[in-house]
Design a protein around this motif. Structure first.
Motif, short mmCIF file in Angstrom:
data_model
loop_
_atom_site.label_atom_id
_atom_site.label_comp_id
_atom_site.label_asym_id
_atom_site.label_seq_id
_atom_site.Cartn_x
_atom_site.Cartn_y
_atom_site.Cartn_z
N ASP A 111 0.83 -1.20 0.00
CA ASP A 111 0.00 0.00 0.00
C ASP A 111 0.87 1.25 0.00
O ASP A 111 0.64 2.16 -0.78
N SER A 136 -12.09 0.95 11.23
CA SER A 136 -11.65 1.42 9.93
C SER A 136 -11.82 0.31 8.90
O SER A 136 -11.25 -0.78 9.06
N ALA A 138 -10.47 0.07 6.16
CA ALA A 138 -9.24 -0.14 5.41
C ALA A 138 -8.33 -1.17 6.05
O ALA A 138 -7.50 -1.78 5.36
N VAL A 139 -8.46 -1.39 7.36
CA VAL A 139 -7.50 -2.27 8.03
C VAL A 139 -8.16 -3.25 9.02
O VAL A 139 -7.51 -3.74 9.91
N GLY A 152 -4.77 -4.84 6.85
CA GLY A 152 -3.61 -3.97 6.88
C GLY A 152 -2.53 -4.55 7.77
O GLY A 152 -2.74 -4.73 8.97
N GLU A 211 -2.28 -3.50 11.62
CA GLU A 211 -2.47 -2.06 11.75
C GLU A 211 -3.68 -1.73 12.63
O GLU A 211 -3.79 -0.61 13.13
N ALA A 234 -1.45 -4.32 2.23
CA ALA A 234 -2.90 -4.36 2.38
C ALA A 234 -3.46 -5.52 1.58
O ALA A 234 -2.85 -5.99 0.61
N ARG A 240 -5.21 1.97 1.72
CA ARG A 240 -4.99 2.89 2.83
C ARG A 240 -4.48 4.23 2.34
O ARG A 240 -5.07 5.27 2.57
N HIS A 273 -5.82 7.65 3.81
CA HIS A 273 -4.95 8.77 4.18
C HIS A 273 -4.87 9.75 3.02
O HIS A 273 -3.91 9.78 2.26
#
Length: 294
Positions: A111, A136, A138-139, A152, A211, A234, A240, A273
């Protein structure tokens, strides 16, 4: 744990699922560690030192404060030969591939990174953080039917010894599955409740951590320099950091310039991010508008 550096054992899977991190000892030979360190030394003039006044990572914690900021260096994969070669090997090292296939699923991707995190005696710590709470997408971490799905994972190669009490990476074991908010005292380590662990590692060891776990950094007290190179991976379906083609124009072309800001907002690329670039939409049921950025 286990009997092969290049195969993830059932014991390792159990340890990671229980704690949220894993250390594979002696993943690199001494010569491989030396090659990485020589390359970093060649580009030492590119190392940036964070400002403790403007960019402090300690978050105002008295337990994490220091006299200087951490040292950072990126770009290793694009360095000229032969300096890039050791880091390109780490990118797809067999120790990494076998474990990420088991932990993040086949098709995992880098990632962002690699990033050298360095420290000298007196370098501040980093307030504990993690995306387990609040949740989250994402992770996130999930385990079901004998399969781990960790979206993540950071892989941190150790290029220098980290002894007990030296500082550096710290984690709350098991926090990758926690559902309650992390107490403020634990994040700042001003009241750790005895939960925060700083693992000892040797040069050549490699650390994997979720993560979604609550993690950070203790101030560096070691006699030598801390050197840890982080690759952040990821799962295939997760993102991410924003990619090279993130904005609507970069992804779809100049025709997107004619769209409204609200229409453009749904054409950005994936990534959490986004540094305040990504427009966020809101609606009152009659009209859609850009309500801010994240």
């Amino acid at each position: 744990m286990g009997n092969s550096k290049h195969t993830m054992s059932e014991e390792e899977k159990y340890f990671f699922d229980l704690t949220g991190y894993l250390i594979v000892r002696g993943a690199l030979e001494a010569g491989e560690v030396d090659a990485c360190n020589r390359a970093i030394d060649r580009f030492a003039d590119k190392i940036a030192v964070r400002s403790v006044e403007k960019g402090s990572l300690a978050g105002g914690s008295s337990a994490l404060e220091g006299q200087s900021g951490r040292r950072e260096l990126t770009g290793m994969l694009g360095w000229p030969p032969p300096y890039r070669e050791p880091f390109r090997k780490l990118l797809v090292h067999p120790v990494v591939v076998s474990r990420l296939n088991a932990l993040s699923g086949k098709g995992f991707r880098l990632d962002h990174g690699p990033l050298l995190i360095g420290a000298e005696s007196g370098t501040e710590g980093h307030q504990l953080h993690g995306a387990g709470e609040p949740f989250s997408p994402a992770v996130w971490y999930h385990q079901q039917n004998g399969r781990i799905d960790c979206r993540g994972i950071t892989v941190a190669w150790q290029l220098a010894d980290v002894n007990a009490g030296d500082g550096g990476f710290a984690i709350v074991p098991g926090s990758h599955k926690a559902c309650e908010p992390t107490p403020r005292g634990v994040k700042s380590v001003e009241d750790s409740m005895g939960l925060v662990v700083q693992p000892a590692m040797k040069a050549g060891d490699v650390l994997f951590f979720a993560e979604t776990a609550t993690h950070g950094t203790f101030p560096w007290k070691g006699k030598g320099e801390r050197r840890s190179v982080l690759y952040k991976y990821a799962s295939r379906a997760a993102a991410r950091a924003v990619g090279r083609f993130f904005t609507p124009r970069q992804r779809h072309g100049e025709w997107t310039d004619d769209l409204t800001p609200e229409q453009q907002a749904v054409l950005y690329g994936p990534g959490v991010h986004s540094s305040g670039v990504l427009p966020i939409l809101a609606s009152d049921g009659k009209k859609t508008r850009v309500a801010g950025h994240r």
